[in-house]
Design a protein around this motif. Structure first.
Motif, mmCIF file in Angstrom:
data_model
loop_
_atom_site.group_PDB
_atom_site.id
_atom_site.type_symbol
_atom_site.label_atom_id
_atom_site.label_comp_id
_atom_site.label_asym_id
_atom_site.label_seq_id
_atom_site.Cartn_x
_atom_site.Cartn_y
_atom_site.Cartn_z
ATOM 1 N N GLN A 88 13.555 18.366 28.182
ATOM 2 C CA GLN A 88 12.872 17.463 27.273
ATOM 3 C C GLN A 88 11.685 16.680 28.078
ATOM 4 O OE1 GLN A 88 15.341 14.843 24.646
ATOM 5 N NE2 GLN A 88 14.649 16.911 23.189
ATOM 6 N N PHE A 89 12.260 16.148 29.172
ATOM 7 C CA PHE A 89 11.144 15.339 30.026
ATOM 8 C C PHE A 89 11.586 15.601 31.523
ATOM 9 C CE2 PHE A 89 11.279 12.849 26.210
ATOM 10 C CZ PHE A 89 10.233 12.459 26.102
ATOM 11 N N ALA A 90 10.729 15.647 32.156
ATOM 12 C CA ALA A 90 10.633 16.385 33.649
ATOM 13 C C ALA A 90 11.690 15.169 34.364
ATOM 14 C CB ALA A 90 9.558 16.169 34.386
ATOM 15 N N ASP A 91 11.663 13.950 34.012
ATOM 16 C CA ASP A 91 12.616 13.155 34.600
ATOM 17 C C ASP A 91 14.126 13.659 34.403
ATOM 18 O OD1 ASP A 91 10.573 10.398 34.111
ATOM 19 O OD2 ASP A 91 10.256 11.849 32.893
ATOM 20 N N HIS A 134 10.494 8.173 31.603
ATOM 21 C CA HIS A 134 9.460 9.347 30.957
ATOM 22 C C HIS A 134 8.262 9.408 31.487
ATOM 23 C CE1 HIS A 134 12.822 8.122 27.768
ATOM 24 N NE2 HIS A 134 12.734 9.345 27.313
ATOM 25 N N SER A 135 8.020 8.992 32.502
ATOM 26 C CA SER A 135 6.674 8.940 33.219
ATOM 27 C C SER A 135 6.638 9.667 34.525
ATOM 28 C CB SER A 135 6.541 7.615 33.543
ATOM 29 O OG SER A 135 6.420 6.886 32.156
ATOM 30 N N GLN A 136 7.820 10.266 34.988
ATOM 31 C CA GLN A 136 7.755 10.579 36.339
ATOM 32 C C GLN A 136 7.059 11.989 36.827
ATOM 33 O OE1 GLN A 136 11.603 9.632 38.765
ATOM 34 N NE2 GLN A 136 12.441 9.361 36.655
ATOM 35 N N SER A 137 6.681 12.196 37.930
ATOM 36 C CA SER A 137 5.679 13.396 38.372
ATOM 37 C C SER A 137 6.620 14.025 39.459
ATOM 38 C CB SER A 137 4.334 12.954 38.649
ATOM 39 O OG SER A 137 3.682 14.034 38.609
ATOM 40 N N PRO A 138 7.574 14.655 39.239
ATOM 41 C CA PRO A 138 8.484 14.974 40.370
ATOM 42 C C PRO A 138 8.278 16.400 41.223
ATOM 43 C CG PRO A 138 9.331 15.656 38.127
ATOM 44 C CD PRO A 138 7.979 15.204 37.927
ATOM 45 N N GLU A 139 6.852 16.652 41.227
ATOM 46 C CA GLU A 139 6.513 17.969 41.741
ATOM 47 C C GLU A 139 7.014 18.082 43.248
ATOM 48 O OE1 GLU A 139 4.243 15.885 41.047
ATOM 49 O OE2 GLU A 139 2.651 15.446 42.457
ATOM 50 N N ALA A 140 7.197 16.894 44.082
ATOM 51 C CA ALA A 140 7.344 16.916 45.365
ATOM 52 C C ALA A 140 9.005 16.977 45.678
ATOM 53 C CB ALA A 140 7.147 15.615 45.902
ATOM 54 N N TRP A 141 9.896 16.820 44.612
ATOM 55 C CA TRP A 141 11.253 17.304 44.838
ATOM 56 C C TRP A 141 11.199 19.033 44.848
ATOM 57 C CZ3 TRP A 141 13.952 14.620 39.787
ATOM 58 C CH2 TRP A 141 13.718 13.146 39.997
ATOM 59 N N PHE A 142 10.262 19.356 43.772
ATOM 60 C CA PHE A 142 10.377 20.903 43.647
ATOM 61 C C PHE A 142 9.989 21.483 44.932
ATOM 62 C CE2 PHE A 142 10.637 19.139 39.212
ATOM 63 C CZ PHE A 142 12.051 19.196 38.979
ATOM 64 N N ALA A 143 8.781 20.916 45.513
ATOM 65 C CA ALA A 143 8.023 21.769 46.498
ATOM 66 C C ALA A 143 9.173 21.728 47.660
ATOM 67 C CB ALA A 143 7.070 20.911 47.068
ATOM 68 N N GLN A 144 10.310 21.116 47.876
ATOM 69 C CA GLN A 144 11.132 21.074 48.909
ATOM 70 C C GLN A 144 12.291 22.092 48.431
ATOM 71 O OE1 GLN A 144 12.408 19.443 51.645
ATOM 72 N NE2 GLN A 144 10.377 18.938 52.068
ATOM 73 N N ILE A 145 12.068 22.958 47.388
ATOM 74 C CA ILE A 145 13.034 23.982 47.184
ATOM 75 C C ILE A 145 12.485 25.296 47.566
ATOM 76 C CG2 ILE A 145 14.759 24.969 45.314
ATOM 77 C CD1 ILE A 145 14.149 22.244 43.848
ATOM 78 N N PRO A 146 13.095 25.970 48.580
ATOM 79 C CA PRO A 146 12.328 27.273 48.919
ATOM 80 C C PRO A 146 12.744 28.222 47.816
ATOM 81 C CG PRO A 146 13.169 26.274 50.984
ATOM 82 C CD PRO A 146 13.527 25.406 49.725
ATOM 83 N N GLY A 147 11.820 28.970 47.424
ATOM 84 C CA GLY A 147 12.444 30.072 46.249
ATOM 85 C C GLY A 147 11.717 29.649 44.890
ATOM 86 N N LEU A 148 11.562 28.448 44.610
ATOM 87 C CA LEU A 148 10.953 27.956 43.507
ATOM 88 C C LEU A 148 9.430 27.593 43.340
ATOM 89 C CD1 LEU A 148 11.807 26.835 40.445
ATOM 90 C CD2 LEU A 148 12.079 24.546 41.719
ATOM 91 N N LYS A 149 8.687 28.376 42.503
ATOM 92 C CA LYS A 149 7.390 28.147 42.415
ATOM 93 C C LYS A 149 6.999 26.708 41.450
ATOM 94 C CE LYS A 149 6.173 32.825 43.209
ATOM 95 N NZ LYS A 149 5.242 34.059 42.945
#
Lengths: 332, 320
Positions: A88-91, A134-149
């Motif tokens: 629902q929200f990236a947060d 309801h405002s976060q921009s968490p792309e760096a969390w996911f950039a640390q997960i190999p195997g996830l685009k």
């Protein structure tokens, strides 16, 4: 790549809807699951009307259970479905981060099984007092997960084309839709099939004097800053919209810096260890000989994202801050 | 469908094969010939064997690390197990992961991860796909009583119940979550007490009785296949070794081990077969000789396989 179909002007929001609608029409393996997405249409109404067309079997309201949403979508993907899970929200994805980090993204590396799964999550600040959750921009969390685009569209055409590419990709892909842009930004979008390959940046505006590397709604803000500088200062700024965070287009960024010799990296996530740090480090490491000035980062603060408009504006980089950074950089 | 004499002997054989493979693995680990730690199912073999044997070939399992028997029933050969344990290049995980994390969708096996409850939501999603496609297939997952303390357990069981998907949820309550006993994991008398709270059927069985496990899973799978949704099955058993090979388990009371040793699932099935005239000493000797030869050959074949190459580290992060 598009099938030469007519262009119309759509909002970012309409473009997301069109990508989902066309994918549902084209492939019976595609289905949607998430909280409040069926009759309610999702909190941002991205899937409004979908349940009437595609039925409750393919537009599934789930319990409030982000871990199980991502885990179950993973399971369905393992047996031939192409699930699109809405968070629902990236947060809130923090509640479902474990399967994404430990299970979903490691499966292909560990035992060779593709996991064609899309997670959609409205992300980013809205400049509307949405506050810390309801405002976060968490792309760096996911950039640390190999195997996830990781995908962050900044235009309506990319919102459609990147989401379509994500749905067809054999890997888990998280699409961080920019809720600030949903209804604020309109642009030309091909009517028929439209696929924007993952991993390729776009030169959103060519320029000679400096490069802005940005993504998501900061690419939108960077274009505003570039227009201000072109009109008022005679500074010609090139804006590189990264579009995809993983894999990211190093070559396009380095090529742009080679042309301009100056770079500002703009992101709305927290400054420290944000993805912009990776971009800046890469420019410094591999583009050093092309630089006429130090690489500059402009980012959100290392604080939670506050609610009050005065505080939120103090947190977020805007077009004026980007323009100021560019003026200083060009004068360096 | 009642078990035929052949089925009953097969259940026994798979348990014995599981024990033989794990005894050999234990010895190899002690000699430093395996990669990573070793976790075994000593004492609880009846659950994975009985559960997997109750399924059809096109059903899907999402097993855990004490489910050697499930892999064997699904057709994973001992040589594959040893190759996996040795991290060989040609093994399921090709040395990139270790332990019983074998995954192979062609045989309906979801590769587990070390966060054990994560298999629950995945199995629910597999079952959801079966339901959406109206296929008469079932997903089965297993987990320990410790994993049932996590939020993932709750989210998965609740979602399975709400969506009424064809999944069988097998809790292997072996008395110890590493060093933590059940009374420090949950305040109810049993895991199965939770089933009514989720609005699903629940049953508790003797996890050391392979035929009882088989019957419970067969009934749950039949209900799931017929659209009746999930079932929670709690199998009571005992972990007869340490959590892993490096855990001496000196926190386990001797009396508890002794009591359960008298209820060994292999011995129990052997006695049942003998009482029915289906087993004798000659069959036992032949079986043990056959298993010894099979396991020895498997160990040698696995050891002869190629180790991973350094460059392999880069491959397979993404599917092409």
């Amino acid at each position: 790549m598009s099938t030469g179909s007519a262009m119309r002007t759509l909002t970012y929001h309409e473009a997301v809807r069109e990508a989902l609608w066309q994918a549902m029409e084209a492939d019976p393996a595609v289905f949607l699951m998430g909280e409040d997405i069926a009759a309610y249409g999702g909190v941002y109404k991205v899937t409004a009307g979908f349940v009437d067309r595609f039925g409750a079997d393919r537009v599934i309201d789930t319990p409030i259970a982000e871990n199980a949403i991502i885990g179950a979508a993973t399971g369905a993907a393992l047996v031939g479905m192409r699930p699109i899970a809405e968070i629902q929200f990236a947060d809130f994805i923090a509640c479902g981060l474990d399967p994404l980090v430990n299970m979903t993204s490691t499966i292909h590396y560990r035992w060779g099984q593709p996991v064609p799964l899309v997670v959609r999550a409205p992300a980013g600040a809205t400049w509307a007092s949405a506050g810390p959750f309801h405002s976060q921009s968490p792309e760096a969390w996911f950039a640390q997960i190999p195997g996830l685009k990781v995908v962050m569209p900044a235009t309506p055409a990319d919102a459609k084309g990147l989401l379509t590419a994500a749905i067809r990709d054999p890997n888990p892909v998280i699409v961080l839709e920019q809720k600030y842009l949903y209804r604020r930004l309109s642009g030309p979008v091909p009517e028929g099939e439209h696929v924007v390959p993952l991993g390729r940046a776009a030169v959103a505006r060519p320029g000679r004097d400096a490069t802005v590397v940005a993504w998501g709604s900061m690419a939108f803000k960077a274009l505003e800053a570039a227009r201000m500088l072109a009109d008022g200062d005679g500074i010609d700024v090139e804006v590189v919209d990264l579009r995809t965070i993983v894999p990211w287009d190093r070559d396009a960024v380095l090529a742009s810096v080679a042309r301009t010799g100056r770079a500002v990296v703009v992101y709305e996530a927290h400054r420290t260890a944000g993805f912009g740090a990776e971009v800046a480090a890469t420019i410094a490491e591999d583009g050093f000989a092309d630089l006429d000035a130090p690489v500059v980062r402009l980012a959100g603060l290392d604080t939670p994202i506050p609610a009050h408009p005065v505080l939120e504006a103090a947190y977020l980089p805007d077009e004026h801050a980007i323009a100021d950074a560019l003026r200083r950089l060009v004068a360096y | 469908m009642p078990l035929t004499p052949d089925d009953r002997r097969q259940l026994y054989r798979f348990m014995c094969l599981s024990r033989a493979v794990e005894d050999a693995a234990w010895a190899l680990a002690g000699q430093g010939r395996l990669v990573g730690r070793l976790y075994t199912s000593h004492g609880q073999e009846a659950i994975p064997v009985g559960a997997a044997y109750a399924l059809r070939p096109d059903d899907v399992i999402a097993p855990m690390y004490r489910d050697m028997g499930m892999h064997l029933v699904r057709g994973v050969a001992p040589v594959e197990v040893f190759a996996q344990y040795m991290g060989k290049r040609g093994s399921s995980n090709a040395g990139k992961d270790s332990g019983l994390h074998i995954g192979d969708m062609a045989r309906g096996i979801v590769g587990m991860i070390s966060v054990l409850p994560d298999s629950l939501p995945v199995a629910v999603g597999v079952a959801l796909a079966f339901k959406l496609r109206r296929e008469p297939r079932v997903a089965l997952t297993s987990f320990g009583e410790g994993a049932a303390s996590t939020g993932a357990f709750h989210e998965a069981v609740n979602m399975a119940a709400v969506m009424k998907v064809p999944v069988v949820l097998v809790c292997e309550n072996n008395g110890w979550a590493l060093s933590t006993p059940p009374e420090r994991e949950f305040a109810t008398a049993a895991i199965v007490d939770r089933a009514p709270a989720y609005g699903i059927p629940g049953v508790q069985v003797d996890g050391n009785d392979v035929e009882a496990v088989h019957a419970a899973v067969a009934e749950a799978a039949a209900r799931a296949r017929a659209g009746g949704g999930p079932t929670l099955i709690e199998c009571l058993t005992m972990r007869m070794r340490g959590h892993s090979i490096i855990d001496p388990a000196d926190y386990v009371p001797r009396a508890q081990l002794d009591a359960w040793a008298a209820r060994d699932p292999l011995a129990g099935q052997r006695e049942r077969l003998a009482a029915a005239g289906l087993w004798d000493d000659a069959r036992e000797a032949a079986l043990q000789a056959e298993l010894r030869a099979e396991v020895d050959a498997a160990v040698h074949a696995a050891e002869a396989m190629e180790d991973p190459l350094p460059g392999d580290v880069h491959t397979g992060v993404f599917a092409a």
